[in-house]
Write a protein that holds these residues in place. Structure first.
Motif, PDB file in Angstrom:
ATOM      1  N   ALA A 168       1.008  -1.228  -0.057  1.00  0.00           N
ATOM      2  CA  ALA A 168       0.110   0.154  -0.057  1.00  0.00           C
ATOM      3  C   ALA A 168       0.727   1.106  -0.006  1.00  0.00           C
ATOM      4  O   ALA A 168       0.380   2.320  -0.209  1.00  0.00           O
ATOM      5  CB  ALA A 168      -1.131   0.035   1.227  1.00  0.00           C
ATOM      6  N   SER A 169       2.162   1.115   0.242  1.00  0.00           N
ATOM      7  CA  SER A 169       3.036   2.154   0.399  1.00  0.00           C
ATOM      8  C   SER A 169       3.518   2.804  -0.982  1.00  0.00           C
ATOM      9  O   SER A 169       4.373   2.390  -1.373  1.00  0.00           O
ATOM     10  CB  SER A 169       4.207   1.891   1.276  1.00  0.00           C
ATOM     11  N   SER A 170       2.827   3.798  -1.508  1.00  0.00           N
ATOM     12  CA  SER A 170       3.136   4.293  -2.802  1.00  0.00           C
ATOM     13  C   SER A 170       3.610   6.010  -2.767  1.00  0.00           C
ATOM     14  O   SER A 170       4.248   6.297  -3.707  1.00  0.00           O
ATOM     15  CB  SER A 170       1.775   4.357  -3.737  1.00  0.00           C
ATOM     16  N   ALA A 171       3.358   6.450  -1.366  1.00  0.00           N
ATOM     17  CA  ALA A 171       3.701   7.711  -1.236  1.00  0.00           C
ATOM     18  C   ALA A 171       4.342   8.167   0.044  1.00  0.00           C
ATOM     19  O   ALA A 171       4.011   8.599   0.833  1.00  0.00           O
ATOM     20  CB  ALA A 171       2.546   8.905  -1.524  1.00  0.00           C
ATOM     21  N   PRO A 172       5.750   7.727   0.137  1.00  0.00           N
ATOM     22  CA  PRO A 172       6.324   7.781   1.435  1.00  0.00           C
ATOM     23  C   PRO A 172       6.361   9.223   2.127  1.00  0.00           C
ATOM     24  O   PRO A 172       6.130   9.107   3.423  1.00  0.00           O
ATOM     25  CB  PRO A 172       7.920   7.366   0.935  1.00  0.00           C
ATOM     26  N   GLU A 173       6.377  10.125   1.434  1.00  0.00           N
ATOM     27  CA  GLU A 173       6.751  11.684   1.931  1.00  0.00           C
ATOM     28  C   GLU A 173       5.191  11.809   2.890  1.00  0.00           C
ATOM     29  O   GLU A 173       5.384  12.245   4.044  1.00  0.00           O
ATOM     30  CB  GLU A 173       6.532  12.681   0.881  1.00  0.00           C
ATOM     31  N   ILE A 174       4.089  11.360   2.357  1.00  0.00           N
ATOM     32  CA  ILE A 174       2.898  11.533   3.075  1.00  0.00           C
ATOM     33  C   ILE A 174       2.676  10.717   4.315  1.00  0.00           C
ATOM     34  O   ILE A 174       2.373  11.178   5.367  1.00  0.00           O
ATOM     35  CB  ILE A 174       1.516  11.154   2.154  1.00  0.00           C
ATOM     36  N   MET A 175       3.197   9.288   4.418  1.00  0.00           N
ATOM     37  CA  MET A 175       3.348   8.314   5.398  1.00  0.00           C
ATOM     38  C   MET A 175       4.321   9.134   6.506  1.00  0.00           C
ATOM     39  O   MET A 175       4.105   8.938   7.508  1.00  0.00           O
ATOM     40  CB  MET A 175       3.696   6.961   4.941  1.00  0.00           C
ATOM     41  N   ALA A 177      13.484  17.768  -2.965  1.00  0.00           N
ATOM     42  CA  ALA A 177      14.354  18.539  -2.109  1.00  0.00           C
ATOM     43  C   ALA A 177      13.072  19.574  -1.127  1.00  0.00           C
ATOM     44  O   ALA A 177      13.083  19.567   0.030  1.00  0.00           O
ATOM     45  CB  ALA A 177      15.034  19.801  -2.827  1.00  0.00           C
ATOM     46  N   GLU A 178      12.172  19.968  -1.742  1.00  0.00           N
ATOM     47  CA  GLU A 178      10.927  20.813  -1.138  1.00  0.00           C
ATOM     48  C   GLU A 178      10.182  19.964  -0.280  1.00  0.00           C
ATOM     49  O   GLU A 178       9.738  20.421   1.044  1.00  0.00           O
ATOM     50  CB  GLU A 178      10.180  21.356  -2.082  1.00  0.00           C
ATOM     51  N   ARG A 179       9.941  18.844  -0.593  1.00  0.00           N
ATOM     52  CA  ARG A 179       8.946  17.821   0.304  1.00  0.00           C
ATOM     53  C   ARG A 179       9.759  17.427   1.574  1.00  0.00           C
ATOM     54  O   ARG A 179       9.081  17.542   2.774  1.00  0.00           O
ATOM     55  CB  ARG A 179       8.632  16.742  -0.290  1.00  0.00           C
TER      56      ARG A 179
END
Length: 332
Positions: free
Chosen positions: A52-59, A88-90
């Motif tokens: 389910a982990s497709s967007a690590p920055e959100i998690m 970089a920004e995230r």
């Protein structure tokens, strides 16, 4: 306590949902925080029903908000999929919100199949060549604001500008990745859980190649491995049936949600399947705390790893949490 960490892919179990898998990750992270784990990393994979982990920055943001002490990071952000400025920004934003608790782990692969990779990158001028180093250098130049005068990005600033990038880790499973991590002065996470290259040799090559950088003055090596721990050897073997069947299915191109131990026990394995399972088991530590410790300690000694990061693809969330509780007891 020897530094012990979690690598979480947010596995989707049969009979459950991806949404529940993400909630399970938050729950497991809170347990890891209470148990004294060092860090908690989440993966980036695409088009895989079992992950389910497709967007690590959100998690990362969600987990950092739900915990108080853990370092939280990406294991990893697949740099070929992303514009360096976006990365970089995230991660500067995450570092601003949770100072001193964020890690930027980078991967060289797209983390998916070729068609999905194309869908992710179709606006980026896809090349057949490995452009990781070009993207990494761009990320570093954005951070240092060292583009030469006249360069199109000379006046581009990654925001927030007054927050540094978190420490950088390169993830890999080969001799090339080990040497590259040393060359760029990153910490190194070796993926022993799926690598065919020798872990001890990889760690040696990394340290031999290491050059100090703004991110790391000294080499730092993490060994990522797969472990399933239960109260007894028999129960751990039962739980590991899930991993066995998952490995067999993936070899056939079947990316299904994780099967239960009962489903795995009922599967009709061909001799070739049994051979694949035996090969994969050489990379796993399965058993009671005593058995797992006897398996892991020589591996840590052989690699001289400074930290152990464990992934556990267990069908039942309660059993997965208990496995990490037992692991914490081993290394306390």
């Amino acid at each position: 306590m020897f530094p012990l960490s979690v690598l979480d892919l947010s596995p989707v179990a049969s009979g459950s949902t991806a949404a529940q898998a993400l909630r399970n990750s938050l729950d497991l992270a809170q347990l890891a925080d209470r148990l004294g784990f060092t860090r908690y990393w989440v993966a980036e994979h695409h088009n895989m029903p079992m992950i389910a982990s497709s967007a690590p920055e959100i998690m990362i943001g969600q987990i950092a908000a739900a915990t108080s002490r853990l370092r939280v990071g990406s294991g990893g952000v697949m740099l070929p999929n992303h514009a360096p400025l976006m990365v970089a920004e995230r991660f500067k934003m995450l570092e601003a919100l949770y100072p001193g608790r964020i890690d930027l782990g980078l991967g060289r692969a797209p983390g998916t199949d070729p068609a999905t990779s194309y869908a992710l990158r179709r606006r980026q001028g896809i090349t057949e060549e490995d452009d990781f180093l070009d993207r990494f250098n761009e990320l570093m130049l954005l951070e240092s604001r060292a583009f030469p005068p006249g360069h199109p990005f000379a006046n581009v600033t990654a925001m927030p500008s007054d927050v540094p990038l978190p420490p950088i880790y390169l993830l890999g499973s080969s001799d090339y990745s080990a040497q590259l991590a040393g060359h760029i002065g990153a910490a190194f996470g070796f993926a022993h859980h799926f690598a065919t290259f020798d872990a001890g040799e990889a760690m040696h090559l990394y340290r031999e190649s290491f050059k100090p950088s703004p991110s790391h003055e000294k080499p730092y090596a993490i060994l990522a491995t797969h472990a399933i721990c239960a109260d007894t050897d028999a129960e751990a073997e039962r739980l590991a049936g899930t991993v066995d069947l998952n490995f067999v299915r993936r070899a056939k191109g079947e990316y299904l949600p994780l099967a239960s131990p009962d489903e795995a026990a009922a599967y009709d394995y061909a001799p070739a399947d049994r051979a694949r399972i035996a090969q994969n088991r050489t990379r796993m530590s399965v058993g009671s705390p005593e058995t797992v410790k006897a398996r892991l300690m020589p591996l840590i000694e052989a690699t001289q790893a400074q930290e152990l990061m464990v992934t556990s693809m267990i069908h039942d969330h309660t059993a997965r949490k208990h496995s990490y509780e037992l692991l914490a007891g081993i290394f306390a």
